[in-house]
Design a protein around this motif. Structure first.
Motif, PDB file in Angstrom:
ATOM      1  N   LEU A   8       5.148   5.654   2.202  1.00  0.00           N
ATOM      2  CA  LEU A   8       3.746   5.626   2.881  1.00  0.00           C
ATOM      3  C   LEU A   8       3.803   4.304   3.701  1.00  0.00           C
ATOM      4  N   GLN A   9       4.638   3.467   3.599  1.00  0.00           N
ATOM      5  CA  GLN A   9       4.549   2.095   4.335  1.00  0.00           C
ATOM      6  C   GLN A   9       4.407   2.099   5.865  1.00  0.00           C
ATOM      7  N   ASN A  10       4.727   3.219   6.316  1.00  0.00           N
ATOM      8  CA  ASN A  10       4.596   3.236   7.719  1.00  0.00           C
ATOM      9  C   ASN A  10       3.434   4.303   8.300  1.00  0.00           C
ATOM     10  N   ASP A  11       2.577   4.692   7.329  1.00  0.00           N
ATOM     11  CA  ASP A  11       1.488   5.556   7.484  1.00  0.00           C
ATOM     12  C   ASP A  11       0.690   5.042   8.548  1.00  0.00           C
ATOM     13  N   GLN A  12      -0.001   5.979   9.236  1.00  0.00           N
ATOM     14  CA  GLN A  12      -0.980   5.520  10.393  1.00  0.00           C
ATOM     15  C   GLN A  12      -2.444   5.306   9.944  1.00  0.00           C
ATOM     16  N   HIS A  13      -2.822   5.838   8.853  1.00  0.00           N
ATOM     17  CA  HIS A  13      -4.113   6.367   8.546  1.00  0.00           C
ATOM     18  C   HIS A  13      -4.659   5.098   7.701  1.00  0.00           C
ATOM     19  N   ASP A  14      -5.861   4.244   8.233  1.00  0.00           N
ATOM     20  CA  ASP A  14      -6.442   3.105   7.281  1.00  0.00           C
ATOM     21  C   ASP A  14      -6.673   3.536   5.761  1.00  0.00           C
ATOM     22  N   LEU A  15      -6.987   4.873   5.527  1.00  0.00           N
ATOM     23  CA  LEU A  15      -7.256   4.983   4.232  1.00  0.00           C
ATOM     24  C   LEU A  15      -6.216   5.219   3.261  1.00  0.00           C
ATOM     25  N   ILE A  16      -5.007   5.284   3.894  1.00  0.00           N
ATOM     26  CA  ILE A  16      -3.597   5.295   3.196  1.00  0.00           C
ATOM     27  C   ILE A  16      -3.214   3.766   3.107  1.00  0.00           C
ATOM     28  N   HIS A  17      -3.356   2.955   3.817  1.00  0.00           N
ATOM     29  CA  HIS A  17      -3.159   1.426   3.914  1.00  0.00           C
ATOM     30  C   HIS A  17      -3.987   1.002   2.716  1.00  0.00           C
ATOM     31  N   LYS A  18      -5.238   1.211   2.603  1.00  0.00           N
ATOM     32  CA  LYS A  18      -6.097   0.855   1.783  1.00  0.00           C
ATOM     33  C   LYS A  18      -5.582   1.207   0.301  1.00  0.00           C
ATOM     34  N   ALA A  19      -5.370   2.505   0.189  1.00  0.00           N
ATOM     35  CA  ALA A  19      -4.767   3.170  -1.115  1.00  0.00           C
ATOM     36  C   ALA A  19      -3.561   2.533  -1.666  1.00  0.00           C
ATOM     37  N   VAL A  20      -2.702   2.293  -0.806  1.00  0.00           N
ATOM     38  CA  VAL A  20      -1.253   1.921  -1.153  1.00  0.00           C
ATOM     39  C   VAL A  20      -1.456   0.296  -1.706  1.00  0.00           C
ATOM     40  N   GLY A  21      -2.078  -0.285  -0.806  1.00  0.00           N
ATOM     41  CA  GLY A  21      -2.443  -1.695  -1.117  1.00  0.00           C
ATOM     42  C   GLY A  21      -3.199  -1.786  -2.464  1.00  0.00           C
ATOM     43  N   TRP A  22      -4.032  -0.916  -2.769  1.00  0.00           N
ATOM     44  CA  TRP A  22      -5.011  -1.063  -4.340  1.00  0.00           C
ATOM     45  C   TRP A  22      -3.737  -0.645  -5.185  1.00  0.00           C
ATOM     46  N   MET A  23      -3.097   0.203  -5.054  1.00  0.00           N
ATOM     47  CA  MET A  23      -2.097   0.612  -6.051  1.00  0.00           C
ATOM     48  C   MET A  23      -0.971  -0.518  -6.468  1.00  0.00           C
ATOM     49  N   LEU A  24      -0.400  -1.115  -5.413  1.00  0.00           N
ATOM     50  CA  LEU A  24       0.427  -2.259  -5.495  1.00  0.00           C
ATOM     51  C   LEU A  24      -0.107  -3.279  -6.270  1.00  0.00           C
ATOM     52  N   ARG A  25      -1.506  -3.716  -6.031  1.00  0.00           N
ATOM     53  CA  ARG A  25      -2.113  -4.644  -6.433  1.00  0.00           C
ATOM     54  C   ARG A  25      -2.356  -4.246  -8.140  1.00  0.00           C
ATOM     55  N   GLU A  26      -2.748  -2.975  -8.414  1.00  0.00           N
ATOM     56  CA  GLU A  26      -2.945  -2.809  -9.803  1.00  0.00           C
ATOM     57  C   GLU A  26      -1.276  -2.887 -10.505  1.00  0.00           C
ATOM     58  N   ALA A  27      -0.411  -2.340  -9.497  1.00  0.00           N
ATOM     59  CA  ALA A  27       0.922  -2.544 -10.456  1.00  0.00           C
ATOM     60  C   ALA A  27       1.287  -4.021 -10.654  1.00  0.00           C
ATOM     61  N   GLY A  28       0.861  -5.035  -9.615  1.00  0.00           N
ATOM     62  CA  GLY A  28       1.330  -6.311  -9.697  1.00  0.00           C
ATOM     63  C   GLY A  28       0.435  -6.751 -10.939  1.00  0.00           C
ATOM     64  N   LYS A  29      -0.804  -6.392 -11.377  1.00  0.00           N
ATOM     65  CA  LYS A  29      -1.298  -6.843 -12.878  1.00  0.00           C
ATOM     66  C   LYS A  29      -0.461  -6.677 -13.892  1.00  0.00           C
ATOM     67  N   LYS A  30       0.214  -5.702 -13.707  1.00  0.00           N
ATOM     68  CA  LYS A  30       1.473  -5.447 -15.122  1.00  0.00           C
ATOM     69  C   LYS A  30       2.461  -6.145 -14.797  1.00  0.00           C
ATOM     70  N   ASP A  31       3.128  -6.300 -13.426  1.00  0.00           N
ATOM     71  CA  ASP A  31       4.348  -7.173 -13.177  1.00  0.00           C
ATOM     72  C   ASP A  31       4.239  -7.844 -12.037  1.00  0.00           C
ATOM     73  N   GLU A  32       3.692  -9.103 -11.683  1.00  0.00           N
ATOM     74  CA  GLU A  32       3.633  -9.714 -10.865  1.00  0.00           C
ATOM     75  C   GLU A  32       4.849  -9.975 -10.041  1.00  0.00           C
ATOM     76  N   ILE A  33       5.976 -10.324 -10.699  1.00  0.00           N
ATOM     77  CA  ILE A  33       6.994 -10.758 -10.158  1.00  0.00           C
ATOM     78  C   ILE A  33       7.550  -9.789  -9.363  1.00  0.00           C
ATOM     79  N   ARG A  34       7.529  -8.342  -9.852  1.00  0.00           N
ATOM     80  CA  ARG A  34       7.898  -7.212  -9.530  1.00  0.00           C
ATOM     81  C   ARG A  34       7.179  -6.937  -7.926  1.00  0.00           C
ATOM     82  N   LEU A  35       5.930  -7.099  -7.994  1.00  0.00           N
ATOM     83  CA  LEU A  35       5.236  -7.144  -6.631  1.00  0.00           C
ATOM     84  C   LEU A  35       5.428  -8.132  -5.770  1.00  0.00           C
ATOM     85  N   VAL A  36       5.761  -9.131  -6.144  1.00  0.00           N
ATOM     86  CA  VAL A  36       6.005 -10.220  -5.224  1.00  0.00           C
ATOM     87  C   VAL A  36       7.371  -9.930  -4.472  1.00  0.00           C
TER      88      VAL A  36
END
Length: 236
Positions: free
Chosen positions: A173-201
């Motif tokens: 979804l990284q090339n998706d054109q819709h703002d609601l997808i941008h926000k959702a993906v960013g949110w889930m990546l942030r949540e994933a980073g809470k479990k494994d920050e190094i992997r997110l970085v």
């Protein structure tokens, strides 16, 4: 069945505790916008949850099949809340029925509040120990809400410390054109980073140049200023 539906509708109307304008303030309901055809009556989420708990055992799939098709947002959201409560307390065969119901009615799960409150607790929960290829299919869909369901469903996996599918769907979804997808993906990546920050970085360093700014900003929201600068300046 009809009597149950009538009771639910009456309960909703008797429980109005806000206004349509207030409960719809965070949705884009203008002409041509994503929630243009959504109708609201003015029932808040906490009230909907209370109503849902009261109808878990008195409401059947046949009833919900009618309610999920309602043009009223609160009626569709109430349907999903009832489904979630049913799923949590059901045996294996009933869980499968609820999952299939959800899949059959994806067309009506068509606003971000509907997706965000249910996708992980039904789609994500059901696919946790099963084949997850459906998420890839949804991520490639032309339908905005199906794509959002694909990424939000992975929140269930994240909470179980399984992050692989969040990053997999994020890449799709990284090339998706819709703002609601941008926000959702960013949110889930942030949540994933809470479990494994190094992997997110590591993920952000590799894909930041392909990601929309909103997606990247949401994903880095909990990072320090130094971490954000490091990621933005990173080059392979």
């Amino acid at each position: 069945m009809q009597n149950t539906i009538q009771i639910i509708k009456k309960t909703l109307n008797d429980s109005i505790d806000s206004t349509p304008e207030k409960v719809s303030i965070f949705f884009k309901t203008g002409i041509g916008e994503y929630a243009e055809n959504d109708k609201f009556i003015g029932v808040t989420v906490p009230t909907l949850r209370k109503i849902a708990k009261n109808f878990v055992y008195d409401c059947y799939i046949e009833d919900l099949d009618i309610l999920i098709r309602s043009p009223i947002n609160e009626e569709r959201l109430l349907t999903l809340m009832i489904l979630i409560y049913k799923y949590k307390t059901s045996i294996k065969e009933q869980k499968e029925e609820i999952y299939q119901f959800y899949k059959k009615n994806l067309y009506y799960i068509n606003n971000w509040n509907l997706v965000d409150s249910s996708a992980h607790l039904i789609i994500g929960a059901h696919l946790f120990d099963k084949d997850r290829s459906l998420l890839e299919e949804l991520a490639r869909s032309s339908n905005l809400w199906e794509r959002r369901i694909a990424i939000i469903a992975t929140l269930y996996f994240i909470r179980k410390y399984q992050l692989k599918w969040t990053f997999k769907i994020a890449k799709l979804l990284q090339n998706d054109q819709h703002d609601l997808i941008h926000k959702a993906v960013g949110w889930m990546l942030r949540e994933a980073g809470k479990k494994d920050e190094i992997r997110l970085v590591s993920f952000l360093c590799n894909y930041k140049d392909k990601m929309p700014k909103t997606m990247l900003r949401y994903a880095m929201e909990k990072f320090s200023t130094e971490q954000k600068i490091l990621i933005k300046n990173f080059s392979i």
